[in-house]
Write a protein that holds these residues in place. Structure first.
Motif, short mmCIF file in Angstrom:
data_model
loop_
_atom_site.label_atom_id
_atom_site.label_comp_id
_atom_site.label_asym_id
_atom_site.label_seq_id
_atom_site.Cartn_x
_atom_site.Cartn_y
_atom_site.Cartn_z
N GLY A 1 0.85 -1.11 -0.02
CA GLY A 1 0.00 -0.04 0.02
C GLY A 1 0.88 1.24 0.03
N LEU A 2 0.31 2.44 -0.21
CA LEU A 2 1.07 3.86 -0.18
C LEU A 2 1.72 4.09 0.82
CD1 LEU A 2 -2.24 5.98 -1.81
CD2 LEU A 2 -0.22 4.82 -3.02
N ASP A 3 1.11 3.42 2.25
CA ASP A 3 1.67 3.73 3.49
C ASP A 3 3.05 3.07 3.70
OD1 ASP A 3 0.45 1.49 3.78
OD2 ASP A 3 -0.82 2.07 5.29
N MET A 4 3.15 2.19 2.69
CA MET A 4 4.60 1.28 2.62
C MET A 4 5.55 1.87 1.72
SD MET A 4 3.08 -2.41 3.55
CE MET A 4 4.65 -2.93 4.32
N VAL A 5 5.07 2.15 0.59
CA VAL A 5 6.07 2.60 -0.48
C VAL A 5 5.99 4.05 -0.82
CG1 VAL A 5 6.03 0.32 -1.18
CG2 VAL A 5 4.25 2.18 -2.26
N GLY A 6 5.01 4.73 -0.24
CA GLY A 6 4.97 5.98 -0.54
C GLY A 6 3.93 6.16 -1.90
N GLY A 7 3.08 7.57 -1.97
CA GLY A 7 2.55 7.68 -3.27
C GLY A 7 1.28 8.55 -2.88
N VAL A 8 0.21 8.66 -3.63
CA VAL A 8 -0.67 9.47 -3.64
C VAL A 8 -2.05 8.71 -3.43
CG1 VAL A 8 -2.04 11.22 -4.69
CG2 VAL A 8 0.30 11.23 -4.93
N SER A 9 -3.13 9.02 -2.70
CA SER A 9 -4.18 8.52 -2.75
C SER A 9 -5.41 9.48 -2.89
CB SER A 9 -4.65 7.64 -1.46
OG SER A 9 -6.13 6.92 -1.39
N VAL A 10 -6.32 9.43 -3.72
CA VAL A 10 -7.32 10.50 -4.12
C VAL A 10 -8.69 9.99 -4.31
CG1 VAL A 10 -8.14 12.62 -5.48
CG2 VAL A 10 -5.59 11.88 -5.46
N LEU A 11 -9.51 10.67 -3.59
CA LEU A 11 -11.03 10.25 -3.42
C LEU A 11 -11.77 11.33 -3.94
CD1 LEU A 11 -13.31 8.00 -2.85
CD2 LEU A 11 -13.41 9.34 -0.57
#
Length: 729
Positions: free
Chosen positions: A38-48
């Motif tokens: 998930g993003l919280d483990m590799v970094g990144g962007v989550s958009v709703l």
């Protein structure tokens, strides 16, 4: 002979599976290389994002599927590995982009309206998406043998589009069009979506009228997907950003590393405890526990589930609950041994007597996990997914696999001794003096009411610490590189017109966390971060300055509160119905009242210690409900059993005996679960700690209430229902 083969197979699978999972085999990667993180483990962007439309029902559903098809096409163009696109609710879509670092660019990329166009091979635009009325997949109805059994895409244009399309097909067949791209032929119509060719059908005849079709040996799924993309161009829907989370790669990797270490430490503690407490049975439990972890992780890989930091918490919690099944069985086996039965008979009888309790307790936990998935979003769903997979896997490893191994050991002269199974073999069962649990129930009630009242009153006076998950707002975590005073950041923010709560973070307070109820979109957050960097950390690298940022719109916060109430209500009703069917309605009412007690205790705990209320709190609340009912059912099951074997005893004495008989199991289960979760609280990052803290508090509340509150409530309800009709004179 069959048992030996099965036992050897289980051990070989566990050993070889562990080696392969860690090291891989040749060019085949192990778990670390295959698991989607998930993003919280590799970094990144989550958009709703939320579609701004008045459509409802089937029209809205069809439109959101089109939006998802367009989004999938766009994120693939973004060049990121394994993006995740999911629909949430009726009109919302979540896009997770692992590895993305620029939130503004990502939101702009996925949020702009789709541009569909039909072009000739020389690049001239024939029609656009606004000219497309509809597109759908249909079975091929022609006579070409090579196309029979395939699907086509039927399209319908408006009058303007139909005229332009007819003119273009005439020009193509007349040889007036010359391809400007060597990849395409002059007789092709190129269908573009956001400057990407999604189909290139060849023109075979002049197309007149408003209807046309694309053939190409499509199967049903391919034709439906292409039709959705084409329809997407005719239905431009504005999307509003309502929730965003951005995690820097360094922060994600650090959190993942610490959480994996904490998880491994928790599992190791359980393995040691089981071996020390149950000897030979503990060794079997350890083998099955390792097999259990392997099954859960490989099942997640097979299902293409995403492992998140809360998912690790869910895995560790499910490990503790898997051990619970072993503890139930082992306790029953020791009871049978204490009654003078042989080890072989005790093992068989122990499994038989524990089975109904295991099923009842697991079903209630499944209810909590399913509702958690249904009403949760994002990381909460990741937690629920891992927990659900774990519960199903535990029924195999803790029940079926362990029974094969234990029965084989019980039949051996070397390992089939009572001492090896943790029993001294001194003869008959020992009678334990029961504490007066029912006699003291009013003291337990009063103490619980006092604790709940203090916590809620303190929380009400001081104000509950509501996170932006509930209130809506914006959060940013910035790496300043050195410690600064809170007032320095406040001065910069006040100049920007922002009132925010600011906290230090990091080992040396070199980071700050900014939280404000003001909702800032991606452009505003980017501008604010740049202004803060230039004002208080001018030498900091812009790429590493923002470690984490998030936005939650007011609508999302309001929905979170609504979902919390719904999930608790539905969980309580579902569990009440199940317990009423499996036991009787008085047990069900007592269990639900005990659940209400546990929920209020957790709420009071958060109010008393001013812990932040956020999404993990909802997850923790539901798991507390599931765990508490698990403990309660074990005691209720013993009461139900003793109602058969102790008919001559008073109900008060019977319940006291049942609690005392279950006390060792309750304490051991709580200890194993607490040992599994405690390293997450002490060693992991804030994201996992936010999930682990309510869990460990809930384990304590659930255990205490199952012993001191639930059974007392059953006695009270029973006494009220069966009280004498006439007073004695």
């Amino acid at each position: 002979m069959i048992k030996r083969i099965l036992a050897v197979a289980l051990i070989v699978i566990t050993v070889t599976g562990s080696i392969f999972s860690i090291k891989g085999l040749g060019d085949r990667e192990g778990i670390a290389g295959r698991m989607r993180l998930g993003l919280d483990m590799v970094g990144g962007v989550s958009v709703l994002m939320e579609a701004q439309t008045d459509l409802t029902g089937s029209e809205l559903t069809a439109m959101m599927e089109q939006v998802r098809a367009v989004m999938d096409n766009r994120v693939n163009e973004f060049g990121l590995s394994e993006p995740v696109i999911t629909l949430e609710g009726a009109a919302r879509i979540r896009v997770d982009l692992p590895g993305a670092q620029n939130a503004a660019a990502a939101i702009e990329m996925i949020g702009q309206t789709a541009q569909l166009s039909f072009r000739t091979a020389d690049g001239e635009v024939v029609v656009t998406g606004s000219n497309v009325r509809n597109a759908s997949s249909q079975p091929y109805s022609g006579y070409e043998s090579q196309l029979i059994g395939t699907y086509t895409v039927a399209m319908e244009f408006d009058s303007e589009g139909a005229a332009s399309f007819e003119a273009a097909t005439r020009a193509i067949l007349a040889g007036k069009i010359h391809s400007s791209d060597e990849r395409y032929q002059a007789n092709q119509i190129l269908i573009y979506l956001d400057d990407r060719v999604i189909s290139e059908p060849s023109v075979k005849t002049v197309i007149t009228g408003t209807k046309s079709e694309i053939t190409g040996r499509f199967d049903a799924e391919e034709a439906a997907a292409l039709a959705a993309l084409i329809r997407g161009g005719s239905l431009p829907v504005p999307l509003l950003e309502i929730q965003t989370e951005v995690i820097g790669p360094t922060l994600g990797l650090d959190a993942a590393r610490s959480s994996v270490i904490a998880g491994a430490a928790g599992i190791a503690l359980i393995l040691i405890l089981m071996l020390a407490a149950y000897r030979m049975m503990g060794l079997v439990a350890d083998v099955c526990l390792i097999l259990y972890v392997l099954i859960v992780l490989w099942a997640m890989i097979g299902l293409k589930a995403v492992l998140t930091l809360p998912g690790i918490a869910g895995l560790i919690l499910s490990v503790g609950m898997a051990v619970d099944s072993n503890v139930l069985i082992f306790s029953r086996i020791r009871e049978e041994l204490a009654h003078g039965k042989s080890v072989r008979v005790a093992v068989q009888s122990g499994y038989k007597r524990a089975m109904s309790t295991i099923i009842d307790s697991q079903v209630t936990t499944v209810i909590a996990a399913v509702l958690l998935y249904q009403f949760g979003t994002g990381s909460v769903r990741g937690f629920a997914t891992t927990l659900l997979i774990g519960i199903i896997a535990s029924l195999f490893t803790a029940v079926a696999a362990s029974q094969v191994l234990l029965e084989l050991l019980a039949e051996s002269r070397l390992t089939g001794r009572t001492k090896a199974f943790g029993h001294a073999g001194t003869g008959g069962a020992q009678t334990k003096k029961s504490f007066g649990w029912i006699e003291h129930r009013r003291y337990f009630y009063a103490f619980s009411v006092l604790l709940i009242a203090v916590g809620l009153i303190v929380g009400g006076i001081r104000g509950f610490n509501k996170g932006i998950d509930f209130t809506g707002g914006t959060m940013m975590q910035l790496n300043i590189g050195r410690e600064i005073s809170v007032s320095q950041a406040e001065n910069v923010l006040s100049g920007y017109g922002i009132d925010a709560d600011i906290q230090h973070a990091g080992a040396e307070n070199e980071k700050i966390i900014i939280k404000t109820t003001r909702v800032l979109d991606s452009a505003e957050r980017e501008a604010l971060a740049d202004h803060l960097r230039q004002s208080i950390a001018p030498g900091t690298d812009a790429a590493t300055f923002v470690e984490q940022e998030g936005l939650i719109g007011p609508a999302v916060g309001a929905q979170l509160k609504t979902n919390a109430i719904k999930s608790i209500l539905f969980a309580s009703l579902a569990m009440l119905a199940y317990i009423a069917v499996r036991f009787e309605w008085k047990f069900g009412i007592a269990a639900i009242l005990a659940l209400l007690h546990d929920a209020l205790m957790l709420w009071a705990f958060y109010g008393l210690f001013h812990i932040q209320l956020n999404s993990p709190f909802i997850a923790g609340l539901l798991i507390v409900i599931g765990y508490s009912i698990n403990d309660t059912i074990v005691i209720f099951d013993r009461i139900r059993e003793n109602l058969v074997y102790m008919k001559k005893s008073k109900l008060e004495e019977l319940i006291d005996t049942s609690i005392t008989q279950s006390l060792g199991r309750s304490m051991m289960t709580s200890l194993t679960t607490a040992l599994a979760i405690l390293p997450l609280v002490l060693l992991s990052g804030s994201a996992v700690r936010a999930f682990a803290l309510p869990l460990i508090a809930g384990v304590a509340f659930g255990t205490i209430s199952s012993i001191t509150i639930a059974s007392g409530l059953y006695f009270t309800i029973y006494s009220l229902v069966h009280k004498p009709k006439y007073r004695k004179i």
